[in-house]
Write a protein that holds these residues in place. Sequence first.
Motif, PDB file in Angstrom:
ATOM      1  N   PRO A  18       0.722  -1.583   0.307  1.00 40.07           N
ATOM      2  CA  PRO A  18       0.279  -0.173  -0.131  1.00 40.07           C
ATOM      3  C   PRO A  18       0.934   1.303   0.242  1.00 40.07           C
ATOM      4  O   PRO A  18       0.809   1.743  -0.955  1.00 40.07           O
ATOM      5  N   VAL A  19       1.949   1.059   0.295  1.00 37.77           N
ATOM      6  CA  VAL A  19       2.650   2.321   0.680  1.00 37.77           C
ATOM      7  C   VAL A  19       4.355   1.710  -0.442  1.00 37.77           C
ATOM      8  O   VAL A  19       4.878   0.829  -0.547  1.00 37.77           O
ATOM      9  N   VAL A  20       4.298   2.587  -1.446  1.00 37.82           N
ATOM     10  CA  VAL A  20       5.579   2.687  -2.334  1.00 37.82           C
ATOM     11  C   VAL A  20       7.108   3.035  -1.895  1.00 37.82           C
ATOM     12  O   VAL A  20       6.282   4.577  -2.313  1.00 37.82           O
ATOM     13  N   TRP A  21       7.321   2.719  -1.156  1.00 33.51           N
ATOM     14  CA  TRP A  21       9.160   3.668  -1.169  1.00 33.51           C
ATOM     15  C   TRP A  21       9.802   3.760  -1.671  1.00 33.51           C
ATOM     16  O   TRP A  21      10.184   2.684  -3.116  1.00 33.51           O
ATOM     17  N   LEU A  22       9.822   5.230  -2.723  1.00 31.98           N
ATOM     18  CA  LEU A  22      11.137   5.237  -3.745  1.00 31.98           C
ATOM     19  C   LEU A  22      12.536   5.728  -3.031  1.00 31.98           C
ATOM     20  O   LEU A  22      12.419   6.874  -2.335  1.00 31.98           O
ATOM     21  N   ASP A  23      13.573   5.415  -3.740  1.00 33.75           N
ATOM     22  CA  ASP A  23      14.802   5.939  -3.507  1.00 33.75           C
ATOM     23  C   ASP A  23      14.696   7.312  -3.873  1.00 33.75           C
ATOM     24  O   ASP A  23      14.531   8.087  -4.277  1.00 33.75           O
ATOM     25  N   PRO A  24      15.682   7.805  -3.001  1.00 33.02           N
ATOM     26  CA  PRO A  24      15.825   9.627  -2.829  1.00 33.02           C
ATOM     27  C   PRO A  24      16.644   9.678  -3.525  1.00 33.02           C
ATOM     28  O   PRO A  24      16.597  10.657  -4.321  1.00 33.02           O
ATOM     29  N   PRO A  94       8.070  14.110   1.275  1.00 32.63           N
ATOM     30  CA  PRO A  94       7.398  14.248   2.393  1.00 32.63           C
ATOM     31  C   PRO A  94       8.833  14.735   3.906  1.00 32.63           C
ATOM     32  O   PRO A  94       8.147  14.090   5.254  1.00 32.63           O
ATOM     33  N   GLU A  95       9.903  15.017   3.695  1.00 31.03           N
ATOM     34  CA  GLU A  95      10.251  15.605   4.681  1.00 31.03           C
ATOM     35  C   GLU A  95      10.169  16.706   5.418  1.00 31.03           C
ATOM     36  O   GLU A  95      11.218  16.294   7.047  1.00 31.03           O
ATOM     37  N   GLN A  96       9.679  16.818   5.105  1.00 30.47           N
ATOM     38  CA  GLN A  96       9.112  18.535   6.531  1.00 30.47           C
ATOM     39  C   GLN A  96       8.316  17.735   7.136  1.00 30.47           C
ATOM     40  O   GLN A  96       8.002  18.055   8.354  1.00 30.47           O
ATOM     41  N   LEU A  97       7.516  17.299   6.766  1.00 28.86           N
ATOM     42  CA  LEU A  97       5.949  16.085   7.450  1.00 28.86           C
ATOM     43  C   LEU A  97       6.470  15.331   8.268  1.00 28.86           C
ATOM     44  O   LEU A  97       6.641  15.821  10.189  1.00 28.86           O
ATOM     45  N   LYS A 128      -2.552   3.872  -2.543  1.00 30.41           N
ATOM     46  CA  LYS A 128      -1.550   3.323  -3.352  1.00 30.41           C
ATOM     47  C   LYS A 128      -0.965   4.647  -2.588  1.00 30.41           C
ATOM     48  O   LYS A 128      -1.668   6.229  -3.109  1.00 30.41           O
ATOM     49  N   LEU A 129      -0.109   4.550  -1.690  1.00 35.14           N
ATOM     50  CA  LEU A 129       0.872   6.486  -1.542  1.00 35.14           C
ATOM     51  C   LEU A 129       2.309   5.476  -2.374  1.00 35.14           C
ATOM     52  O   LEU A 129       2.701   4.716  -1.327  1.00 35.14           O
ATOM     53  N   ILE A 130       2.788   6.873  -2.736  1.00 36.08           N
ATOM     54  CA  ILE A 130       4.079   6.660  -3.526  1.00 36.08           C
ATOM     55  C   ILE A 130       5.039   7.906  -2.718  1.00 36.08           C
ATOM     56  O   ILE A 130       4.397   8.727  -2.685  1.00 36.08           O
ATOM     57  N   VAL A 131       5.643   7.294  -2.321  1.00 35.07           N
ATOM     58  CA  VAL A 131       6.712   8.385  -1.112  1.00 35.07           C
ATOM     59  C   VAL A 131       8.390   8.296  -1.664  1.00 35.07           C
ATOM     60  O   VAL A 131       8.614   7.271  -0.965  1.00 35.07           O
ATOM     61  N   ARG A 132       8.530   9.220  -1.052  1.00 36.78           N
ATOM     62  CA  ARG A 132      10.254   9.053  -1.316  1.00 36.78           C
ATOM     63  C   ARG A 132      10.532   8.233  -0.048  1.00 36.78           C
ATOM     64  O   ARG A 132      10.615   9.119   1.396  1.00 36.78           O
ATOM     65  N   ASP A 133      12.106   7.754  -0.011  1.00 33.99           N
ATOM     66  CA  ASP A 133      12.300   6.993   1.157  1.00 33.99           C
ATOM     67  C   ASP A 133      13.243   7.807   2.271  1.00 33.99           C
ATOM     68  O   ASP A 133      13.578   8.674   1.887  1.00 33.99           O
TER      69      ASP A 133
END
Length: 133
Positions: A18-24, A94-97, A128-133
């Motif tokens: 459900p959460v897809v983490w993408l490499d920085p 998402p860094e600030q949050l 899905k949530l696609i987010v930078r790791d």
Amino acid sequence: MGQRIDQIVARVEDPANPVVWLDPSTSAELWAALPAALKARAFEVVVLAGVWDAVSLREKTLAVLAAGGTVREALTALPLRDQQQGWAIIFQQPEQLREYDEAAFEELLDTVSQVHELHWNSRRSHLKLIVRD
């Protein structure tokens, strides 16, 4: 060698994530191509930006979804059109949050995971949530 757009889309289509983490190090070009690639695979796509705390998370999420209530209520009530795989929320920065209100970030992850499971079990659609790791 970096990821390709088709590899990222395949991860989004996998019901187990459900959460897809993408490499920085994911390139700006891949991030820019992601909405169109997901739309081509029958996802409704929204982009979440400008979020730094629980209040802005709620406001921005409800705004991009054109919804009211709580974030959980809005996500649970997302409509599903014919031939649509589901919804993808792209949250590239998402860094600030994460730094300012880690609890709100963790709650978002939990909420998306729970609502994805609900959608998958009841109608075989994705959230899905696609987010930078």
